[in-house]
Motif scaffolding. Structure first.
Motif, short mmCIF file in Angstrom:
data_model
loop_
_atom_site.label_atom_id
_atom_site.label_comp_id
_atom_site.label_asym_id
_atom_site.label_seq_id
_atom_site.Cartn_x
_atom_site.Cartn_y
_atom_site.Cartn_z
N LYS A 43 0.83 -1.20 0.00
CA LYS A 43 0.00 0.00 0.00
C LYS A 43 0.87 1.26 0.00
CE LYS A 43 -4.42 -1.35 0.81
NZ LYS A 43 -5.63 -0.83 0.15
N LEU A 44 0.34 2.32 -0.59
CA LEU A 44 1.00 3.63 -0.50
C LEU A 44 0.62 4.23 0.83
CD1 LEU A 44 2.88 5.40 -2.10
CD2 LEU A 44 0.93 6.45 -3.20
N PHE A 45 1.61 4.44 1.68
CA PHE A 45 1.41 4.86 3.07
C PHE A 45 1.93 6.29 3.21
CE2 PHE A 45 2.10 5.18 7.56
CZ PHE A 45 1.29 4.24 8.19
N ALA A 64 6.98 5.33 10.50
CA ALA A 64 7.65 5.13 9.22
C ALA A 64 8.36 3.79 9.17
CB ALA A 64 8.63 6.27 8.96
N PHE A 65 9.14 3.49 10.22
CA PHE A 65 9.86 2.22 10.26
C PHE A 65 8.89 1.05 10.34
CE2 PHE A 65 13.57 4.83 11.25
CZ PHE A 65 14.57 4.17 10.56
N GLY A 66 7.82 1.21 11.12
CA GLY A 66 6.84 0.14 11.25
C GLY A 66 6.14 -0.17 9.93
N ALA A 103 4.97 -1.63 3.25
CA ALA A 103 4.26 -0.47 2.68
C ALA A 103 5.23 0.41 1.91
CB ALA A 103 3.60 0.34 3.79
N ARG A 104 4.70 1.16 0.96
CA ARG A 104 5.48 2.15 0.20
C ARG A 104 5.28 3.50 0.88
NH1 ARG A 104 2.85 2.48 -4.91
NH2 ARG A 104 1.07 1.43 -3.97
N VAL A 105 6.23 3.91 1.67
CA VAL A 105 6.08 5.07 2.53
C VAL A 105 6.51 6.36 1.83
CG1 VAL A 105 6.72 6.09 4.75
CG2 VAL A 105 6.49 3.60 4.54
N ALA A 112 16.68 7.66 6.14
CA ALA A 112 16.88 6.63 7.17
C ALA A 112 16.01 5.40 6.91
CB ALA A 112 16.58 7.20 8.55
N VAL A 113 14.82 5.64 6.37
CA VAL A 113 13.85 4.55 6.16
C VAL A 113 13.95 3.96 4.75
CG1 VAL A 113 11.39 3.95 6.27
CG2 VAL A 113 12.30 5.66 7.81
N SER A 114 14.68 4.64 3.87
CA SER A 114 14.77 4.26 2.45
C SER A 114 13.42 4.37 1.77
CB SER A 114 15.31 2.82 2.29
OG SER A 114 16.61 2.71 2.83
N CYS A 115 12.86 5.58 1.89
CA CYS A 115 11.59 5.86 1.23
C CYS A 115 11.64 7.25 0.63
CB CYS A 115 10.42 5.70 2.19
SG CYS A 115 10.41 6.88 3.56
#
Length: 209
Positions: A59-61, A74-76, A82-84, A100-103
């Motif tokens: 999902k796009l989050f 974000a990490f969760g 999810a695509r953050v 940090a999250v790679s998003c």
């Protein structure tokens, strides 16, 4: 020492009995993500399409806010597949968390126009809408039509303007009070190494809000 160091935010510290060392934990992450997952699973059940896979996978989050709660969420969400995408009033902070999250991070002023697809998830981890400024909302009502579920970490008031307007356009909503309850359940387990009285704690907390 911090368990799950990637989050970089702590809300619970336990002294380890074996050596007295302080261990930091974050219960925000699971509290928010499981609240969103359970609400989506309930929605899927109603629609007759339940699944054992995390309902936010793929999902796009869309996350608003890049503070401590935002980091945990974000990490969760990322850990569940999810695509953050992160929005924050200070764009540099959003970019730092995204790295940090790679998003992805986008400028806050683009939030209302961001609609690459329908059925997205929105999580507000900012203070927008909190008392005494409960008339505010981070996103327009019209933009909310693109979201399947809207979560608001704000719990004073419980039914924020964001959640009211999301309900009005047909989105599933999750209150910050539910995250608050689940945080406490996680902390209870860490402090006591036992299971919390879930129904009792949920009833007491909801009565307060």
């Amino acid at each position: 020492m911090l368990r799950n160091q990637s989050i970089g935010a702590v809300n619970t510290i336990i002294r380890r009995p074996s050596d007295g060392k302080l261990i930091g934990y974050n219960t925000d992450c699971e509290a928010c993500v499981t609240a969103i997952e359970d609400a989506l699973r309930e929605r899927q059940k109603t629609n007759g399409c339940a699944s054992n896979v995390s309902p936010i996978a793929g999902k796009l989050f869309v996350l608003v806010g890049a503070g401590g709660a935002g980091r945990a969420i974000a990490f969760g969400a990322k850990s569940r597949g999810a695509r953050v995408v992160i929005f924050n009033r200070k764009y540099e902070r959003a970019k730092a968390l995204a790295a940090a999250v790679s998003c992805e991070a986008l400028p806050y002023e683009h939030l209302n126009d961001f609609c690459p697809e329908k059925g997205m998830i929105l999580a507000n981890a900012s203070a927008v809408g909190m008392q005494p400024k409960s008339d505010q909302t981070p996103i327009s009502k019209e933009a909310l039509r693109s979201y399947e579920l809207v979560f608001d970490a704000v719990y004073t008031p419980r039914n924020t303007r964001l959640l009211q307007e999301a309900t009005e356009v047909g989105a599933t909503v999750v209150s910050g009070v539910e995250m608050f309850v689940r945080q406490a359940l996680g902390q209870f387990k860490l402090f006591t190494n036992g299971l919390a009285p879930v129904d009792f704690m949920r009833r007491i907390v909801y009565e307060q809000f």
